[in-house]
Design an enzyme around this catalytic site. Structure first.
Site, PDB file in Angstrom:
ATOM      1  N   SER A 230      51.718  42.670  34.378  1.00 21.68           N
ATOM      2  CA  SER A 230      52.172  42.164  35.598  1.00 21.68           C
ATOM      3  C   SER A 230      53.321  41.805  36.198  1.00 21.68           C
ATOM      4  CB  SER A 230      51.172  40.771  35.637  1.00 21.68           C
ATOM      5  OG  SER A 230      51.890  39.437  36.056  1.00 21.68           O
ATOM      6  N   ALA A 233      55.175  38.582  35.651  1.00 24.56           N
ATOM      7  CA  ALA A 233      55.624  38.527  34.344  1.00 24.56           C
ATOM      8  C   ALA A 233      56.751  39.502  34.155  1.00 24.56           C
ATOM      9  CB  ALA A 233      54.920  38.523  33.081  1.00 24.56           C
ATOM     10  N   GLU A 251      56.472  48.414  33.078  1.00 23.79           N
ATOM     11  CA  GLU A 251      55.355  48.657  34.102  1.00 23.79           C
ATOM     12  C   GLU A 251      54.320  47.823  34.555  1.00 23.79           C
ATOM     13  OE1 GLU A 251      54.345  52.268  34.067  1.00 23.79           O
ATOM     14  OE2 GLU A 251      55.995  52.831  32.695  1.00 23.79           O
ATOM     15  N   CYS A 285      45.823  49.849  36.280  1.00 24.53           N
ATOM     16  CA  CYS A 285      46.981  49.826  37.063  1.00 24.53           C
ATOM     17  C   CYS A 285      47.017  50.705  38.102  1.00 24.53           C
ATOM     18  CB  CYS A 285      48.329  49.491  36.225  1.00 24.53           C
ATOM     19  SG  CYS A 285      48.302  50.879  35.198  1.00 24.53           S
TER      20      CYS A 285
HETATM   21  P1  NAD Z   1      49.987  39.490  32.192  1.00 22.29           P
HETATM   22  O1  NAD Z   1      51.212  40.118  33.012  1.00 22.29           O
HETATM   23  O2  NAD Z   1      50.132  38.632  31.719  1.00 22.29           O
HETATM   24  O3  NAD Z   1      50.173  39.920  30.070  1.00 22.29           O
HETATM   25  C1  NAD Z   1      51.214  41.173  30.134  1.00 22.29           C
HETATM   26  C2  NAD Z   1      51.481  40.801  28.871  1.00 22.29           C
HETATM   27  O4  NAD Z   1      52.566  40.814  28.792  1.00 22.29           O
HETATM   28  C3  NAD Z   1      50.554  39.669  27.587  1.00 22.29           C
HETATM   29  O5  NAD Z   1      50.884  40.364  26.880  1.00 22.29           O
HETATM   30  C4  NAD Z   1      50.445  39.037  27.907  1.00 22.29           C
HETATM   31  O6  NAD Z   1      50.372  38.296  26.704  1.00 22.29           O
HETATM   32  C5  NAD Z   1      52.485  38.926  27.548  1.00 22.29           C
HETATM   33  N1  NAD Z   1      53.095  38.178  28.869  1.00 22.29           N
HETATM   34  C6  NAD Z   1      52.777  36.999  29.900  1.00 22.29           C
HETATM   35  N2  NAD Z   1      54.391  36.569  30.284  1.00 22.29           N
HETATM   36  C7  NAD Z   1      55.407  37.215  28.926  1.00 22.29           C
HETATM   37  C8  NAD Z   1      56.181  36.940  29.098  1.00 22.29           C
HETATM   38  N3  NAD Z   1      57.481  36.559  30.658  1.00 22.29           N
HETATM   39  N4  NAD Z   1      57.053  37.302  28.870  1.00 22.29           N
HETATM   40  C9  NAD Z   1      56.858  37.993  27.692  1.00 22.29           C
HETATM   41  N5  NAD Z   1      55.279  38.808  27.688  1.00 22.29           N
HETATM   42  C10 NAD Z   1      54.846  37.555  28.540  1.00 22.29           C
HETATM   43  O7  NAD Z   1      49.505  41.039  32.733  1.00 22.29           O
HETATM   44  P2  NAD Z   1      48.236  40.831  32.551  1.00 22.29           P
HETATM   45  O8  NAD Z   1      47.011  40.018  33.275  1.00 22.29           O
HETATM   46  O9  NAD Z   1      47.594  40.624  31.133  1.00 22.29           O
HETATM   47  O10 NAD Z   1      47.787  42.314  32.326  1.00 22.29           O
HETATM   48  C11 NAD Z   1      47.320  43.499  33.398  1.00 22.29           C
HETATM   49  C12 NAD Z   1      48.351  43.349  34.733  1.00 22.29           C
HETATM   50  O11 NAD Z   1      48.986  44.713  33.869  1.00 22.29           O
HETATM   51  C13 NAD Z   1      48.140  43.784  35.516  1.00 22.29           C
HETATM   52  O12 NAD Z   1      49.378  43.713  36.909  1.00 22.29           O
HETATM   53  C14 NAD Z   1      48.151  45.393  35.565  1.00 22.29           C
HETATM   54  O13 NAD Z   1      48.954  46.337  36.977  1.00 22.29           O
HETATM   55  C15 NAD Z   1      49.394  45.926  34.849  1.00 22.29           C
HETATM   56  N6  NAD Z   1      49.181  46.942  34.135  1.00 22.29           N
HETATM   57  C16 NAD Z   1      50.448  47.622  34.748  1.00 22.29           C
HETATM   58  C17 NAD Z   1      50.318  49.182  33.091  1.00 22.29           C
HETATM   59  C18 NAD Z   1      51.220  50.020  33.793  1.00 22.29           C
HETATM   60  O14 NAD Z   1      51.397  50.585  33.287  1.00 22.29           O
HETATM   61  N7  NAD Z   1      51.940  49.894  35.317  1.00 22.29           N
HETATM   62  C19 NAD Z   1      49.911  49.520  32.497  1.00 22.29           C
HETATM   63  C20 NAD Z   1      48.388  47.933  32.600  1.00 22.29           C
HETATM   64  C21 NAD Z   1      47.826  47.130  33.533  1.00 22.29           C
END
Ligand code: NAD
Length: 483
Positions: A230, A233, A251, A285
């Site tokens: 996200s 994050a 990403e 995403c």
């Molecule tokens: P999230 O940001 O909550 O978590 C993603 C990953 O990061 C998980 O493995 C989580 O454990 C880890 N994480 C979370 N906070 C962190 C921090 N402060 N430091 C280090 N690691 C941390 O996202 P989510 O809900 O799991 O996934 C959905 C999001 O991912 C959506 O916003 C989506 O658009 C995005 N996404 C982007 C792409 C892209 O290529 N641009 C692809 C797929 C998903």
């Protein structure tokens, strides 16, 4: 129920340092399907130490590229016969419809592995340039070092392969942190990695939550963080990397637009928007969840979209005819239903769908595919990433206004244009501010093409040769003339 009591550190299955476990719960049945050992920061230290040793002293970064390419091809060959099993694993842990799991989650990563191997073979790893002062300059591409790769649950294998394989081909070692929702596909891959006989220490896989992720990001032994998740994050990850001047690729989220031009065929457009906006049950995403429709044919296009959304088979993800499965977790179901309520309160018109469960469903984290019309660009449902099967239709008057609306969010990841006139479509594609765009197709993440976002959708590119270059630094060696 599957029990996974070992961790995959430095290419070996080892006992965890702690005693905690976490459960993997089926989004379709709400039953526990696996219990997995929870890594601690001590395990991260071990994984980083193994990766450091593999990078600093091991053979991998110093091998001829052809040998790294051969190892990736070995891995791709081992992956191929397990595809059916892997699709079932991913569908069971995060709820993707099995037909989409087979293609988007499983087949595409296999194509990606082979494509990356070909790209690495043809990359210019060393280049000689005439220096400005008469000397000879050698520009070498060298691996950035130990990579911390963090992936979300929504496309777990796809995003893992998009980081792991280019990083390995570049000569890096990798500590991968999958999400706690999706450890099972990652461990399936771990098994393959051992069979592909990679050097010791090269890859560790530690599925865990945010705290372990934060620890990995701040770890002094890690040279680059490659993060997908996200935007919220991503901002924290970028700040932590900034504090240590660590390289970082981000990403992040999106709120992309599908721009429908007034010459588009309504039925074909609706079929395309199904893929563009609702693939993976809307948990993508690149999802193009804002459908921009010309006022001149507004009713006609809304009707076509309503027929598509209302007709989507929703339910058991293991049924091959299912198009929309459950969302990954109850919190995600709550969040998406919350946005449907927000949309109604904001005054958008609920055309089909809503907050009640789909017909015939009495358990599982499902949300009915939902279509809003008469959505204003300023509404929260038009600004914020919902990450579920919810589409919003926004009317526009002319192309200039369509482009203004397409650009009127903080994001810039993807988009599409739907038209009978490809040149007109390309004109729109060139003007919208985003990292990727499709003309008469949902943007497909082609392994040949760089992928990534602008604005709050991220920094850097994956896939294509740019994806490998993201794990390389250029070193310039200057050789004095005539000595
Ligand atoms: P999230 O940001 O909550 O978590 C993603 C990953 O990061 C998980 O493995 C989580 O454990 C880890 N994480 C979370 N906070 C962190 C921090 N402060 N430091 C280090 N690691 C941390 O996202 P989510 O809900 O799991 O996934 C959905 C999001 O991912 C959506 O916003 C989506 O658009 C995005 N996404 C982007 C792409 C892209 O290529 N641009 C692809 C797929 C998903």
């Amino acid at each position: 129920m599957q029990v996974q009591d070992r961790l995959f550190i430095g290419g070996e299955w080892v006992a965890p340092s702690g005693t905690d476990t976490f459960d993997v719960v089926s989004p379709a049945t709400e039953e526990v399907i696996a219990r997995v050992a929870e890594p601690t920061t001590v395990d991260v230290d071990k994984a980083v130490a193994a990766a450091r040793a593999a990078f600093d002293e091991g053979p991998w970064p110093r091998l001829p590229v052809a040998e790294r390419v051969a190892a990736v091809r070995r891995l791709a060959a081992l992956y191929k016969p397990g595809r059916g099993e892997l699709a079932k694993i991913i569908s069971s842990e995060m709820g993707a419809p099995i037909s989409f799991a087979k293609l988007g989650h499983v087949a595409i990563p296999m194509f990606m592995m082979n494509a990356f191997a070909g790209i690495a073979e043809n990359l210019e790893w060393e280049e000689r340039r005439p220096g400005f002062y008469g000397q000879d300059i050698l520009v070498r591409k060298e691996p950035v070092g130990v990579v911390g790769a963090i992936v979300p649950w929504n496309m777990p294998m796809h995003l893992t392969i998009g980081k792991l394989i280019p990083a390995l081909l570049a000569g890096c070692s990798v500590v991968l942190k999958p999400s706690p929702e999706t450890p099972l596909d990652a461990y399936w891959l771990a098994d393959l990695l051992t069979r592909a006989e990679l050097p010791a220490g090269l890859v560790s896989i530690l599925p865990a939550g945010r705290e372990v992720g934060e620890y990995l990001v701040s770890h002094p032994g890690v040279d680059k963080i490659s993060f997908t998740g996200s935007t919220a994050a991503g901002r924290k990850v970028a700040a932590a990397c900034g504090a240590n001047l660590k390289r970082v690729g981000l990403e992040l989220g999106g709120k992309s637009a599908a721009v429908v031009l007034d010459d588009a065929d309504p039925a074909a457009m609706a079929k395309g928007v199904q893929v563009a906006g609702l693939m993976n049950s809307g948990q993508a995403c690149v999802a193009q969840t804002r459908v921009l429709v010309p006022r001149s044919r507004y009713a006609e296009y809304v009707d076509a979209l309503a027929a598509m959304v209302a007709g989507l088979p929703t339910g058991d993800p293991s049924d091959p005819s299912t198009e929309v499965g459950p969302l990954v977790a109850q919190r995600q179901q709550d969040r998406v239903r919350g946005y449907i309520e927000i949309g109604q309160k904001e005054g958008a018109r609920l055309v089909t769908g809503g907050t009640d469960l789909p017909a015939g469903v009495d358990r599982g984290w499902y949300v009915r595919p939902t279509l809003f019309a008469d959505v204003e660009p300023s509404m929260r449902i038009a600004q914020e990433e919902i990450f579920g099967p919810v589409l919003s239709v926004l009317p526009y008057t002319d192309e200039a206004e369509a482009i203004r609306i397409a650009d009127a969010t903080e994001y810039g990841l993807s988009g599409s244009v739907w038209t009978a006139d490809v040149e007109r479509g390309l004109g729109v594609a060139r003007r919208v501010r985003s990292g990727t765009f499709g003309v008469n197709e949902a943007y497909s993440m082609d392994p040949a093409a760089p992928f990534g976002g602008v604005k709050a959708s991220g920094i850097g590119r994956e896939l294509g040769k740019e994806g490998i270059e993201g794990f390389l630094d250029s070193k310039s060696i200057s050789v004095a003339a005539g000595r």
